[in-house]
Write an enzyme that holds these catalytic residues in place. Structure first.
Site, PDB file in Angstrom:
ATOM      1  N   SER A  30       0.839  -1.190   0.000  1.00  0.00           N
ATOM      2  CA  SER A  30       0.000   0.000   0.000  1.00  0.00           C
ATOM      3  C   SER A  30       0.883   1.253   0.000  1.00  0.00           C
ATOM      4  CB  SER A  30      -0.958  -0.048   1.189  1.00  0.00           C
ATOM      5  OG  SER A  30      -1.985   0.896   1.047  1.00  0.00           O
ATOM      6  N   ASP A  39      -8.565  -4.709  -6.141  1.00  0.00           N
ATOM      7  CA  ASP A  39      -8.129  -3.896  -5.006  1.00  0.00           C
ATOM      8  C   ASP A  39      -8.922  -2.600  -4.942  1.00  0.00           C
ATOM      9  OD1 ASP A  39      -6.653  -2.232  -3.173  1.00  0.00           O
ATOM     10  OD2 ASP A  39      -4.890  -3.488  -3.533  1.00  0.00           O
ATOM     11  N   HIS A  49      -7.299  -5.890  -0.700  1.00  0.00           N
ATOM     12  CA  HIS A  49      -6.192  -4.945  -0.736  1.00  0.00           C
ATOM     13  C   HIS A  49      -4.889  -5.711  -0.570  1.00  0.00           C
ATOM     14  CE1 HIS A  49      -4.183  -1.179  -0.540  1.00  0.00           C
ATOM     15  NE2 HIS A  49      -3.978  -1.153   0.767  1.00  0.00           N
TER      16      HIS A  49
END
Length: 515
Positions: free
Chosen positions: A228, A454, A484
């Site tokens: 991320s 995602d 995610h």
């Protein structure tokens, strides 16, 4: 409040739990003349997380008996004045299970945010990375401004309760004024309580910390696993120190070409897609879906619930009520991982009967609120790092002009994510750039893994990152899945490609697709 990138690891770990003293300060005069690259870390048994990290118990040993160790690394407060005041950065590690002759070095993780504590996240996910531990010490850290690393502090727990309960999708001028006033009060509190550290929490500062960490840990190259926001940090490191990149993997990839407006719009589309997939999944099961007769019915009922909550909240976690904002935030949190769709189903079913406790627990997890009503500093750190990184400052007039575009992207999440763009209004520190520079000519290959489902870092960002890193550097791998991130899905194809590169240096063919 909606944010550009939410916390992956720390938030999801906290959700699972809910549902089933700064160590080193600024101004160490004795360190001013030290060569910080030669410092020796004093590794000790890890203490229990403090309030800024979310509290709880010390990390338990791994199933094979692997013990967690923590240490504090000194770094310059201001990298433009490296002989000046220092801050303390908290590190955590577990040693490799392999022979010393097979050890590659330390593999440093950043799990995202910005604002997530790596010291608390790594123990929660370490078993997922046991294969990598055969040749690496697994290491993570609290970035500057986060957790135990001179945390940014803004409002107190009671003020944060009110902040997260407010109406984040205003319908009239009075509600718009209230939202803007609340945002200004929060940002002013950050400046008042954390004035010394605020100018020094940019991602470029954290990237320089990473390079110091590499040297202190004794590695010639940085071996890195970024997830991320951790992919943005990794990209900035590669840009600043391309020749020092070792083996690196970026998973759940931030699009480095986007400004905050474009990123928020992309998230609106991404979470709408995740909601569509959630609804389809619920009604496709052999058992009856308890929250709708069709996928459209599921989404229509959620929209109706949120409208009703805007008018009249329902009981949540005593003594707080579930507001429209808290419910939306809880839904978003559950959409981060397919593993949490069952909680979302139960939470919605419960809310339709007038009980908002599950959705509120999901929202609390996203906001870093514990069951005893105390907040970690993830929201404060997220705001501080994001606003220091990003140059644009958006006002209410700008948001109002953009609302139609956001609503077209997502009727459910458009307003929520659009209004989140005012979060840096009147921030005390000027933003660095419209978007990060991650070009890294001369770097070793970096494996860039994108997940087609995602919601938080939409799939297209992986291609943009690979292209921006440069030819021969960014190597894209696609996972056709949900949630995610890709490696934590336990997909054998993804894990095989990642493990093959990190452990043996085998670079997958660019364009590889895993299903």
């Amino acid at each position: 409040m909606p944010t550009l990138l939410r916390l992956r690891a720390a938030a999801l770990t906290a959700t699972a739990v809910l549902l089933t003293t700064v160590l080193a300060g600024c101004g160490d005069d004795d360190a001013k003349d030290e060569d910080l690259t030669r410092q020796e870390l004093s590794w000790k048994a890890c203490p229990a997380p403090d309030e800024a990290q979310g509290e709880g118990a010390p990390p338990s040993p791994l199933p094979d008996g692997g013990e967690w160790q923590c240490a504090t690394m000194k770094a310059p407060l201001d990298w433009d004045d490296p002989k000046g005041d220092t801050i303390g950065l908290e590190l955590i590690r577990v040693r490799t299970t392999g022979d010393a002759s097979e050890r590659i070095g330390s593999l440093i993780f950043n799990f995202g945010g910005p604002g997530g504590s790596g010291v608390t996240a790594l123990p929660g996910f370490a078993e997922d990375y046991e294969t990598l531990r055969t040749r690496y010490d697994l290491v993570s850290f609290d970035p500057r401004g986060v957790g135990r690393s001179d945390p940014v502090i803004c409002e107190n727990d009671q003020e944060l309760d009110a902040y997260f309960q407010q109406d984040a999708t205003p319908d009239d001028s009075a509600e718009r004024t209230a939202l803007l006033d609340s945002t200004t009060e929060f940002n002013d509190a950050c400046e008042q309580n954390s004035e010394k550290v605020l100018p020094h929490v940019r991602t470029t500062d954290a990237a320089r910390d990473l390079d110091l960490m590499r040297q202190v840990l004794g590695d010639d190259k940085l071996h890195y696993f970024g997830i991320s926001y951790g992919t943005e940090l990794g990209g900035v490191y590669a840009h600043l120190f391309p020749k020092r990149v070792g083996r690196a993997v970026f998973d759940a990839v931030v699009d480095p070409t986007q400004n905050p407006e474009q990123g928020s719009l992309g998230q609106a589309k991404g979470f709408q897609l995740a909601l569509d997939n959630f609804a389809e999944d619920c009604v496709s099961k052999t058992e009856e879906c308890p929250i709708g007769d069709s996928a459209q019915d599921v989404k229509d009922r959620i929209a109706t619930l949120l409208k009703d909550l805007d008018r009249k909240p329902i009981p949540g976690v005593f003594p707080r009520d579930l507001t429209q904002t808290a419910a939306t935030n809880g839904i978003v949190q559950a959409l981060y991982s397919q593993d949490f769709w069952e909680y979302l189903t139960d939470g919605l079913d419960q809310a339709y009967d007038g009980d908002g406790s599950i959705l509120m627990l999901l929202s609390d997890s996203s906001n870093g609120r514990s069951e005893n009503g105390e907040y970690d500093n993830s929201a404060a750190a997220h705001t501080a790092i994001s606003c220091s990184d990003s140059k644009p400052r958006y006002d209410t007039a700008f948001v109002e002009r953009k609302l139609p575009e956001f609503r077209a992207a997502s009727a459910l999440f458009g307003d929520y994510l659009a209004w989140g763009m005012i979060g840096c209004t009147d921030w005390a520190v000027a933003g660095a750039a419209d978007h990060p520079d991650v070009s890294a000519p001369g770097s070793a290959p970096i494996l860039v893994v994108g997940n087609t489902g995602d919601p938080a870092t939409p799939y297209e960002g992986a291609r943009k990152m690979a292209d921006a890193l440069g030819k021969g550097v960014g190597v894209e791998l696609t996972y056709r899945g949900q949630g995610h991130g890709a490696y934590n899905s336990k997909n054998k194809c993804v894990q095989g490609a990642v493990n093959g590169y990190l452990l043996d240096g085998r670079v997958p063919k660019a364009g590889t697709v895993c299903t």
